[in-house]
Design a protein around this motif. Structure first.
Motif, PDB file in Angstrom:
ATOM      1  N   THR A   7       9.207   4.575 -13.442  1.00 30.59           N
ATOM      2  CA  THR A   7       9.467   5.968 -13.095  1.00 30.59           C
ATOM      3  C   THR A   7      10.875   6.418 -13.473  1.00 30.59           C
ATOM      4  N   SER A  19       6.851   1.520 -10.525  1.00 33.04           N
ATOM      5  CA  SER A  19       6.254   2.349  -9.487  1.00 33.04           C
ATOM      6  C   SER A  19       5.615   1.501  -8.393  1.00 33.04           C
ATOM      7  N   GLN A  74       8.379   8.120 -21.312  1.00 33.30           N
ATOM      8  CA  GLN A  74       7.343   7.369 -22.011  1.00 33.30           C
ATOM      9  C   GLN A  74       7.773   7.002 -23.428  1.00 33.30           C
ATOM     10  N   SER A  78       1.088  -0.049 -17.869  1.00 31.44           N
ATOM     11  CA  SER A  78       1.189  -0.702 -16.559  1.00 31.44           C
ATOM     12  C   SER A  78       0.691  -2.144 -16.635  1.00 31.44           C
ATOM     13  N   LEU A 118       1.262   5.133 -11.955  1.00 28.17           N
ATOM     14  CA  LEU A 118       2.397   5.165 -12.883  1.00 28.17           C
ATOM     15  C   LEU A 118       2.917   3.757 -13.170  1.00 28.17           C
ATOM     16  N   SER A 119       3.538   3.606 -14.336  1.00 25.59           N
ATOM     17  CA  SER A 119       4.098   2.297 -14.688  1.00 25.59           C
ATOM     18  C   SER A 119       5.524   2.208 -14.185  1.00 25.59           C
ATOM     19  N   TYR A 175       8.786  13.003 -17.925  1.00 25.20           N
ATOM     20  CA  TYR A 175       7.966  11.810 -18.130  1.00 25.20           C
ATOM     21  C   TYR A 175       7.706  11.542 -19.603  1.00 25.20           C
ATOM     22  N   GLU A 185       0.437   6.002 -18.928  1.00 27.92           N
ATOM     23  CA  GLU A 185       0.988   5.231 -17.813  1.00 27.92           C
ATOM     24  C   GLU A 185       0.142   3.985 -17.556  1.00 27.92           C
TER      25      GLU A 185
END
Ligand SMILES: Cc1cc2nc3c(=O)[nH]c(=O)nc-3n(C[C@H](O)[C@H](O)[C@H](O)COP(=O)(O)OP(=O)(O)OC[C@H]3O[C@@H](n4cnc5c(N)ncnc54)[C@H](O)[C@@H]3O)c2cc1C
Lengths: 316, 648
Positions: free
Chosen positions: B186, B193, B413, B363, B183-184, B409, B359
């Motif tokens: 959260t 993350s 996003q 990231s 995940l990038s 999410y 994600e």
């Protein structure tokens, strides 16, 4: 099992091209057909009131007729196909009504008469490899956009022919016939259907969307298995049809042509566009995928090619 | 002759308000074997318990029947009182005259009284046939196994280790962290993350009580609570990961490439690889399928460049057997794959990606270094469409349940997209917004207000490519309008499924799964981290889809349950277990299949079925299944049941 042909109301009249060409195809492919001696309306559009089986008596009467002879029923018009096949399904789901219905239509129908479409027979009984070998006049110059419409494949659990979201039967058929198959996003869209009786503008916009997208992808022919789609494309296709940019065919017309049927037996008479010129050009051109020599594999030719390349790339 | 005492509780007016307890007592006193009968307002109170103890002593009772509330409430209380008075606790039985009598028959007091009398008579007869039972004991191995090292497994392992017990943490991938590592940022706080996770991963790797076994699978589990025997296979990494320093030179020089699983195919990795720069452990493994040396015998570059000689092409899988007292299952989830959505291109349209791919794009350690660029041509998408519930809440084409984290999410996003693409527009198609966590609704609202994300309540019927765009045709069911958006990129919030292989794990551990394939808890409400099998606990998304806060909380809970078990060196086993009448047993094996706890086996030599008393929970399934009536439950024999029926 003997195959009884159920023409329905449209094929002897508005869709004669479909009927003539299909008969020619079956003859050339050795598929024996016998037209039903007595048949009634198929019920046309399938009644959505599932609960009342009495509304499905017309299609069941036809099936009972075939049951008497002991055979199966083959049809071409997708309205008939959908209606007959779903009526059978609904009938089987309500065994407690069988007696009432049979008493009423004076029969002993058991719900077991198979309903098949010619496309199913081509796929499962003839096979596309064998079909490719029978091609006499590969359709080299044709860039075909298959159009599936709504009734041939849905609902899946009742029709059970192909995945309605990703059908491939017409693509494989035309690959086998040596035509170039065009991939375009709207092959599963709605043609407008009976909306054409009521709302011409809306139908025009729905049809135009499909035809434009096919033309953009390079198609010069759009192919259907439905008299309704056919009608809408030809009458509401606007400029694209008026200028002969794209022509509408029943799949059987082109199949008959490829199998080498006498041109008179290929239908090709009731068209709004000048199909003759296109057909002449098409037959003069060399086949795209050499029909007969290569197997009509799965998916588009593009997908095949990339699959083949992968191991090479690794070795190299 | 047995000496039975009957005690009728008033339960305030709960029982006494309906039943004629004078009559009940009078009738109970007449039952053969009953030498004492009395009532009291609250037997569960301290004076009430004292009365029972006293009566047992004074009347030398050897059996007690208490007519009161459900045994679920006070069986334990009363059995302890009996024990204090020197009686075997299994000689005390409860008749439920509250939930099953006074409460449900309030309008017909006479009939209710009659029913209570008969129920008591039946229980007196049963109690007369009860035997004193002694529960067994079994030693507890002071070590736990945790399967899966996502955030849930890591948290459970850390909590058990901090509690002073050894932990073996088994992870099937080469490095730990699970999906959270992909995940990038959260929700709901938008912290990075990796930043919150890396310290945890390091702690796991360095904790003196944790033994980390990555690239490993649990092969077999036998034994029972307190003493499970576990076989673990560590896959050949072709790298001596103990001596390897993780310098990364081999990775740099390796010429063979494969799609990166960690980036979900958005970039390639080498045949010798680590998942990401932050990987723990950061020693690489060789993927034998893509390694040119292992497939063709050509290459060998990694071996040549490794100065300490850590590459070992001859390495094979290693097996190890370990005993543990408790097991925590934390195998997490996987996503429903895009190929299941032919109407959305079936995974063939490059600019249609799933949530985890997004994600990775977002990231900093991902394929685009955190810039949001579409896969087809690397352009920045100016219009992005998110589609929720892809496969969720769709029993016909996907799964019936709500995947629970996608609303959140997706909102996140869309927000993160706008933070990076200021002139971009995000759209979300949703069915309902389920933002039930702390601060969650506020988070969604913030996304709508601050980043102007446009939400359409409705479904998308089709995605297709046209003129370099992904055309989205959908409907806004609130306005009734059909919607067409020429999008540059589309993100599908695909359903959360139990991790691939969860069924096998369930099989090996002999724990049940629910209809949805997630591991089943022993009781949805009251025993949410226990399984049907004692000593095996659940944590994280393997039990049901959940977000990080819930995963961590559940992992802590599972850890405390495991620690509770490991706190004592021995454990008491169920006393009311099944017994086999070996004369009657035909060793047909019906009981073995019927037993949900794996306590029944066949002794092939003696040709009889056996009961492992440490596993048996006394449920009686085997008794019902046994065709020869060779199987009985202690203190609930078929003779006892038929005498009871006789009294009713
Ligand atoms: C797109 C997306 C975005 C998200 N964003 C957020 C967010 O912003 N905030 C938030 O709170 N939550 C978010 N989540 C949810 C979050 O990913 C989960 O809550 C969390 O990862 C659950 O952790 P877990 O350990 O239970 O499962 P996982 O992360 O799946 O870990 C399971 C581990 O077990 C291993 N494993 C599986 N099977 C075996 C086996 N048989 N043997 C050994 N090991 C095995 C796996 O390799 C993996 O390492 C998001 C989820 C998705 C899909």
């Amino acid at each position: 099992m003997k195959t009884y042909y159920y023409p329905g109301c449209t094929l002897p009249d508005k869709a004669r091209d479909f009927d003539t060409s299909a008969r020619a195809c079956c003859e050339l492919l050795g598929l024996e057909l016998e037209e039903m001696e007595r048949w009634v309306c198929c019920g046309s559009a399938f009644k959505l009131d599932h609960k009342n089986i009495m509304q499905h008596l017309a299609p069941i009467r036809n099936l009972a007729e075939v049951h008497k002879e002991g055979g199966r029923l083959m049809t071409l018009c997708v309205f008939c196909y959908n209606s007959l096949k779903r009526a059978n399904y609904a009938f089987l789901a309500e065994p407690d009504k069988h007696e009432v219905i049979n008493d009423f239509i004076e029969s002993d129908y058991d719900g077991k008469v198979p309903v098949v479409h010619l496309l199913e027979m081509l796929k499962d009984e003839v096979g596309f490899e064998a079909l490719a070998e029978k091609v006499k006049r590969p359709l080299g110059g044709l860039r075909v956009a298959p159009f599936y419409g709504c009734l041939l494949l849905r609902p899946q659990e009742e029709i059970g022919f192909e995945d309605p979201e990703n059908p491939t039967v017409m693509e494989k058929l035309f690959e086998a016939l040596g035509a170039e198959v065009v991939s375009y996003p709207h092959r599963l869209e709605c043609c407008g259907s009976y909306l054409s009786l009521k709302d011409r503008d809306h139908t025009t916009s729905m049809v135009t969307r499909v035809l434009e997208s096919a033309v953009e992808a390079g198609a010069n022919a759009i192919v259907t298995s439905c008299p309704m789609c056919n009608f809408n494309f030809e009458f509401f296709g606007g400029e694209l049809v008026a200028r002969d940019t794209i022509h509408t065919f029943y799949f059987t017309e082109l199949l008959a042509l490829a199998l080498g049927a006498d041109r008179k037996l290929c239908g090709l008479e009731q068209h709004e566009t000048d199909v003759d010129r296109l057909i002449d050009e098409a037959l003069a051109a060399p086949a795209t995928a050499a029909a007969g020599s290569e197997t009509a594999g799965s998916g588009t030719s593009g997908a095949r090619a990339s699959g083949d390349q992968a191991p090479d790339a690794r070795n190299g | 002759m047995r000496r039975i005492g009957v005690f009728c509780c008033w339960c305030g007016s709960n029982i006494a308000g309906v039943l004629d307890l004078d009559l009940v007592l009078q009738e109970a006193g007449k039952l053969p074997g009953v030498v004492h009968a009395e009532y009291y307002k609250y037997f569960c109170s301290q004076p009430g318990q004292d009365m029972i103890e006293e009566a047992i002593r004074d009347n030398e009772l050897d059996g007690v029947v208490i007519a009161a509330c459900s045994p679920g409430m006070h069986e334990g209380t009363f059995r302890k009182a009996a024990e204090r008075a020197g009686m075997n606790r299994f000689q005390l039985e409860i008749v439920n005259v509250r939930e099953q009598c006074s409460w449900v028959h309030q309008l017909d007091k006479e009939a209710a009284t009659e029913k209570a009398i008969r129920l008591i008579a039946a229980m007196v007869e049963k109690t007369k046939q009860n035997e004193p039972l002694t529960p067994g004991t079994a030693p507890v191995v002071q070590r736990a196994l945790v399967i899966g090292a996502g955030i849930s497994g890591m948290q459970a392992a850390l909590d058990i280790a901090d509690g002073g017990r050894e932990v073996v943490l088994v992870e099937k991938e080469p490095s730990i962290g699970g999906h959270m590592a992909q995940l990038s940022e959260t929700f709901p706080t938008l912290d990075c993350s990796q930043c919150i996770m890396t310290p945890r991963m390091v702690e796991v790797a360095q904790h003196e009580n944790i033994r980390l076994m990555t690239y490993s699978n649990v092969e077999e589990v036998t034994g029972s609570v307190g003493n499970f025997h576990v076989k673990i296979r560590t896959k050949a990494a072709y790298v001596d990961r103990d001596t390897c320093t993780g310098c990364g030179l081999c990775i740099e020089k390796c010429p063979a490439k494969a799609p990166s699983e960690f980036s979900r195919g958005l970039e390639t990795r080498k045949a010798i690889y680590v998942n990401s720069p932050q990987a723990v452990p950061n020693q690489p493994v060789i993927d034998a399928e893509h390694c040119m040396y292992l497939t063709d015998g050509k290459c060998g570059v990694c071996k040549k460049v490794c100065e300490i000689g850590a590459i070992d092409y001859e390495q094979t899988d290693r097996m190890e057997e370990i005993d543990v007292g408790a097991i925590v299952v934390a195998t997490g989830y996987d996503l429903y794959e895009q190929e299941n959505f032919p109407e959305f291109g079936g995974g063939e349209i490059p600019d249609v990606i799933d949530g985890l791919q997004f994600e990775r794009l977002n990231s900093a350690s991902g394929p685009t270094q955190g810039r949001i660029l579409r896969p087809s041509d690397g352009e920045e998408p100016k219009q992005i469409v998110f589609i929720q519930c892809c496969g969720s809440r769709d029993p016909e084409n996907g799964v019936a349940y709500c995947s629970r984290i996608c609303c959140m999410y997706t909102g996140k996003q869309a927000m993160l997209y706008k933070h990076k693409v200021h002139d971009g527009q995000a759209y979300v198609f949703y069915m309902d917004i389920r933002a039930g966590g702390k601060g969650y609704e506020e988070f969604i609202q913030r996304g709508i207000e601050e980043t102007n994300t446009i939400y359409f309540r409705g479904r998308v019927s089709r995605l297709y490519r046209e003129n370099g765009k992904v055309m989205v045709s959908g409907v806004d069911t609130l306005s009734g309008e059909t919607i067409e958006i020429p999008a540059d990129m589309v993100v599908l919030a695909t359903a959360i499924l139990p991790s691939r292989g969860a069924a096998e794990v369930a099989d090996k551990l002999n724990i049940p799964t629910s209809d949805s394939g997630f591991f089943a808890e022993a009781h949805v409400k009251l025993r949410p981290v226990e399984t049907q099998r004692r000593g095996i606990f659940l944590a994280g998304c393997g039990q049901a889809p959940k977000d990080i806060p819930d995963s961590v909380a559940q992992a802590g809970c599972a850890a405390s349950k495991a620690l509770g078990l490991l706190a004592s060196r021995t454990l008491t086993t169920e006393a009311q277990v099944a017994v086999v009448d070996e004369e009657r047993c035909a060793a047909c094996g019906m009981c073995v299949t019927a037993c949900p706890y794996g306590s029944r086996t066949l002794d092939e030599e003696r040709n009889v079925a056996e009961v492992d008393e440490s596993l048996c929970e006394g449920c009686g399934a085997c008794v019902a299944a046994c065709l020869n009536k060779a199987c009985e439950l202690k203190n609930l024999t078929s003779r006892q049941i038929s005498t009871m029926l006789g009294e009713l």
